[in-house]
Structures are given as structure tokens and as C-alpha cells.
Design a protein around this motif. Structure first.
Motif, mmCIF file in Angstrom:
data_model
loop_
_atom_site.group_PDB
_atom_site.id
_atom_site.type_symbol
_atom_site.label_atom_id
_atom_site.label_comp_id
_atom_site.label_asym_id
_atom_site.label_seq_id
_atom_site.Cartn_x
_atom_site.Cartn_y
_atom_site.Cartn_z
ATOM 1 N N TYR A 192 0.914 -1.325 0.036
ATOM 2 C CA TYR A 192 0.115 0.090 -0.131
ATOM 3 C C TYR A 192 0.937 1.337 -0.092
ATOM 4 O O TYR A 192 0.590 2.064 0.734
ATOM 5 N N PHE A 220 -5.348 -0.785 -5.393
ATOM 6 C CA PHE A 220 -6.438 -1.597 -4.683
ATOM 7 C C PHE A 220 -7.896 -0.920 -4.865
ATOM 8 O O PHE A 220 -8.887 -1.536 -4.768
ATOM 9 N N ILE A 241 -9.259 -2.269 -7.745
ATOM 10 C CA ILE A 241 -9.582 -3.759 -7.486
ATOM 11 C C ILE A 241 -11.098 -3.572 -6.815
ATOM 12 O O ILE A 241 -11.976 -4.552 -7.365
ATOM 13 N N TYR A 284 -14.484 -8.688 -8.242
ATOM 14 C CA TYR A 284 -14.022 -8.703 -6.797
ATOM 15 C C TYR A 284 -15.337 -7.870 -5.943
ATOM 16 O O TYR A 284 -15.410 -6.697 -5.644
ATOM 17 N N LEU A 303 -16.033 -8.111 -2.759
ATOM 18 C CA LEU A 303 -15.925 -8.021 -1.415
ATOM 19 C C LEU A 303 -16.161 -6.636 -0.830
ATOM 20 O O LEU A 303 -17.082 -6.415 -0.005
ATOM 21 N N GLY A 327 -13.692 -4.561 6.098
ATOM 22 C CA GLY A 327 -12.961 -4.788 4.602
ATOM 23 C C GLY A 327 -12.497 -6.324 4.748
ATOM 24 O O GLY A 327 -11.439 -6.416 3.715
ATOM 25 N N SER A 328 -12.498 -6.975 5.774
ATOM 26 C CA SER A 328 -11.645 -8.392 5.962
ATOM 27 C C SER A 328 -10.301 -8.147 5.953
ATOM 28 O O SER A 328 -9.625 -9.088 5.605
ATOM 29 N N THR A 329 -9.854 -7.012 6.449
ATOM 30 C CA THR A 329 -8.359 -6.959 6.499
ATOM 31 C C THR A 329 -7.842 -8.123 7.511
ATOM 32 O O THR A 329 -6.627 -8.307 7.534
ATOM 33 N N ASN A 370 -6.127 -11.005 6.231
ATOM 34 C CA ASN A 370 -4.711 -10.766 5.650
ATOM 35 C C ASN A 370 -3.654 -11.257 6.711
ATOM 36 O O ASN A 370 -2.347 -11.037 6.591
ATOM 37 N N TYR A 430 -9.363 -12.884 -7.561
ATOM 38 C CA TYR A 430 -7.807 -12.444 -7.002
ATOM 39 C C TYR A 430 -6.935 -12.522 -8.403
ATOM 40 O O TYR A 430 -5.898 -12.606 -8.236
ATOM 41 N N PHE A 471 -1.364 -4.888 -9.050
ATOM 42 C CA PHE A 471 -1.364 -5.016 -7.624
ATOM 43 C C PHE A 471 -0.453 -5.654 -6.989
ATOM 44 O O PHE A 471 0.544 -4.998 -6.216
ATOM 45 N N MET A 522 -1.619 -15.153 -2.729
ATOM 46 C CA MET A 522 -1.045 -14.455 -4.031
ATOM 47 C C MET A 522 0.595 -14.677 -3.848
ATOM 48 O O MET A 522 1.121 -14.714 -2.874
ATOM 49 N N GLU A 552 0.805 -12.597 -0.218
ATOM 50 C CA GLU A 552 -0.306 -12.346 0.658
ATOM 51 C C GLU A 552 -1.179 -13.572 0.900
ATOM 52 O O GLU A 552 -1.231 -14.168 0.053
ATOM 53 N N SER A 584 -5.322 -14.510 2.062
ATOM 54 C CA SER A 584 -6.326 -13.797 2.255
ATOM 55 C C SER A 584 -7.435 -14.898 2.760
ATOM 56 O O SER A 584 -7.930 -15.703 2.064
#
Ligand code: AVI
Length: 324
Positions: free
Chosen positions: A38, A46, A49, A55, A57, A163-165, A168, A208, A218, A254, A284, A286
């Protein structure tokens, strides 16, 4: 090997260099921490995305918040201090603030390490009447402790982690993080946690690895960032984006796969890395949760799961945890 004068680098760049070196020097699977996606370019990618048709989400997160903010407002105690961990632009938080301002005096503290994200969040939400906004430029837990220290007698905290961080985080680190959040709270304080749920494999893989290549860009931007900030010579055309589902951890992973044997020099990390043809760098994970798993996570970290709102179109859960 090329050595750079690293004595002039700022603390953030030195940390970036140390993390890149540690991740690429690992025996076995090489890796790079996903938090380094980021920078300004990565944050814009992002954002792109999040509006891609594949996507769902971010749209699901927004739909649930739009549809259930009033239910949330009925369930949380007041007066309230709202802290959002990683607020981003703050766009989807508007629904919550508008529903809550009808209750008692509300303060909103977005917590972000990026000054530019905080500024756009303050711009986006500055006009919501009846809400005081104070951006805090800190790491999540440091920022949260700072807000907790400001609470007046009888006031409660509502922590937003959207946001489902959470997905990660490394396996097990999600529970440890929620335990740390819980330690800064008192009974009755709440946490609203957004988490992406398990869904059919083809849907996940398309999300993804979109056909327009935005997620690939990304992912590859991680190497471009290392080139820009650490003076490295990654040839981005010699790497390809890979997204795959790991069933044993229920995560999309990823990776960046090296298309040929190659050596890359990273002067500001005083490091050189060799990659085999086909070797990957893991960038990453997820994690995709089940509804039951989220309830177990709440109990394991000192919360009670009060309510869950699920988006049926994309299988995404917003869970309201209350500290017990
Ligand atoms: C920020 N985070 C929740 C995103 C996710 O879906 O795990 C990051 C992302 N990676 C690829 N696409 C989006």
C-alpha cells in the motif's frame, strides 16, 4: 556486490529494507509482507480492484453496512467513541456515523499510518453533522490505546475493523490481534468486524486473478516499489502473478513466480537474491472464514458475538462482538 550508503535512509525505509531482506533470505518459501502493497500506487490499484466486477468484497461490505447501520446503532451503548482501524477513505463508514449521530454525542477517530488516507477520510466524512472527527496517524494498536486513554467516565468504545483486513493476518495472528484489541477495551465496548466468507472456488479465483490484470498489477507493484525505494533491479516482465486457493488454511494465496533463473540486486537492503525458474515469492494470504469460525474467534479473544449480518450476494459477514 553493489552496496548503498544506507546511513541516510529514514527509519521507515530502513525497516522496509530489513523486512524485504528477511523475507527474501528465508530458507524454503520466500515471502514479502503484504502491508508493503500500500504505497501511493498500490493504494490506487487497490481502489481499482474494489470496483472490479469480479471482486465483490468491498461492495458486499458496503451493502451490509448500508442495510444494517440502524440495527447496529440500536445495539451499541452510548455515549460512544468510534475508532476505525485502517479507515482508508472512510467511504463506507458514513452509513454508521449517520445512524449513530442520532444517538448521543459521538466522536470518530480514524486510525491510519498513511497521512494521505487520513486526509481523504477527513474530507469524506468531515461534513457528517453532529460528529467530531480526529484522525490519528499511528499503528492500529497504538492508536487504539491513545483513543481509549481519552474516554470519559461512562463512555464506550466501538472499534471498526472492516473490509476483511483481518483475513490478511497470518494464521493465528488474527486471534492474537483481537486479544490485543480486547485488552484495551472494557466490558460492554464493541468491535464490528468485517470478514469475507468461504465461497465457490471459481468465484474466489476470479476475484484474485481478474482478466483485466488489475490484481496482477497490484501484486507486481510490490517489486516495483522495491525498485523505487530500495534501488533494486527487479525486471517485472520476468515475474508473473499467481493466485491459488490453499484448502488447508482456507486462504487465497498470492505469489509472484519467477519466469526464469535470475539474480536481483537490492542495494539499499545490501542484499542480492537468486530465484530459480518457477520459484515463487509469497506476497499475501487472504483467509476466508466460516460464520461458525467467527463466533469461535470472538469467544477465544474475550468477546461475545452479539449479532452477525451476512451479505447473501457475496457471502460476507459483519459481526458485532461485545467485550465481556
Ligand atoms: C485488503 N484485503 C482485505 C484485500 C483482500 O481481499 O484480501 C487485499 C487484496 N488482495 C488482492 N486483492 C485484494
Amino acid at each position: 556486490m553493489l552496496l548503498a550508503n544506507t546511513s541516510t535512509l529514514d527509519a521507515a525505509t530502513l525497516q522496509f529494507a530489513a523486512d524485504v531482506r528477511a523475507g527474501l533470505d528465508r530458507p524454503g518459501q520466500k515471502e514479502l509482507p503484504s502491508k508493503y502493497f500500500y504505497d501511493a500506487v498500490g493504494s490506487s490499484l487497490f481502489e481499482a480492484i474494489s470496483v472490479m466486477p469480479e471482486y465483490g468484497l468491498t461492495r458486499a461490505d458496503e451493502r451490509v453496512l448500508r442495510g444494517h447501520s440502524r440495527d447496529l446503532a440500536r445495539l451499541v451503548p452510548t455515549p460512544l467513541l468510534i475508532c476505525e482501524l485502517g479507515s482508508g477513505s472512510g467511504k463506507k463508514t458514513r452509513w454508521i456515523l449517520e445512524a449513530l449521530r442520532e444517538k448521543e454525542c459521538i466522536s470518530y477517530y480514524p486510525i491510519e499510518i498513511s497521512a494521505s488516507a487520513l486526509a481523504s477520510c477527513e474530507r469524506e466524512l468531515g461534513q457528517v453533522d453532529g460528529i467530531t472527527i480526529l484522525g490519528i496517524e499511528r499503528e492500529y494498536l497504538d492508536g487504539l490505546r491513545e483513543v481509549a486513554a481519552r474516554r470519559a467516565q461512562g463512555a464506550h468504545l466501538l472499534v471498526l475493523f472492516l473490509g476483511s483486513t483481518i483475513g490478511n493476518f497470518d494464521s493465528g495472528a488474527d486471534r492474537r490481534f483481537l486479544e490485543s484489541v480486547r485488552q484495551t477495551l472494557i466490558p460492554g465496548d464493541c468491535l464490528l468486524l468485517g470478514a469475507d466468507l468461504v465461497k465457490p472456488l471459481d468465484q474466489l479465483l476470479a476475484a484474485y486473478d481478474d482478466p483485466a490484470g488489475v490484481t496482477a498489477a497490484f501484486n507486481l507493484n510490490m517489486l516495483a516499489r522495491i525498485n523505487r525505494e530500495l534501488d533494486a533491479d527487479f525486471n517485472l516482465r520476468q515475474f508473473e502473478h499467481v493466485a491459488r486457493f490453499n484448502g488447508s488454511t482456507s486462504s487465497i494465496e498470492m505469489h509472484l513466480r519467477s519466469k526464469k533463473p535470475q539474480t536481483v540486486t537490492i542495494p539499499r537492503a545490501e542484499f542480492m537474491v537468486q530465484l530459480r525458474e518457477g520459484e515463487t515469492i509469497w506476497t499475501e494470504s487472504s483467509h476466508k472464514y466460516s460464520v461458525a469460525e467467527l463466533k469461535i474467534l470472538a469467544a477465544a479473544s474475550g468477546f461475545e458475538c452479539k449479532e452477525q449480518w451476512i451479505d447473501q450476494e457475496w457471502q460476507f459477514a459483519e459481526s458485532l462482538f461485545m467485550a465481556i
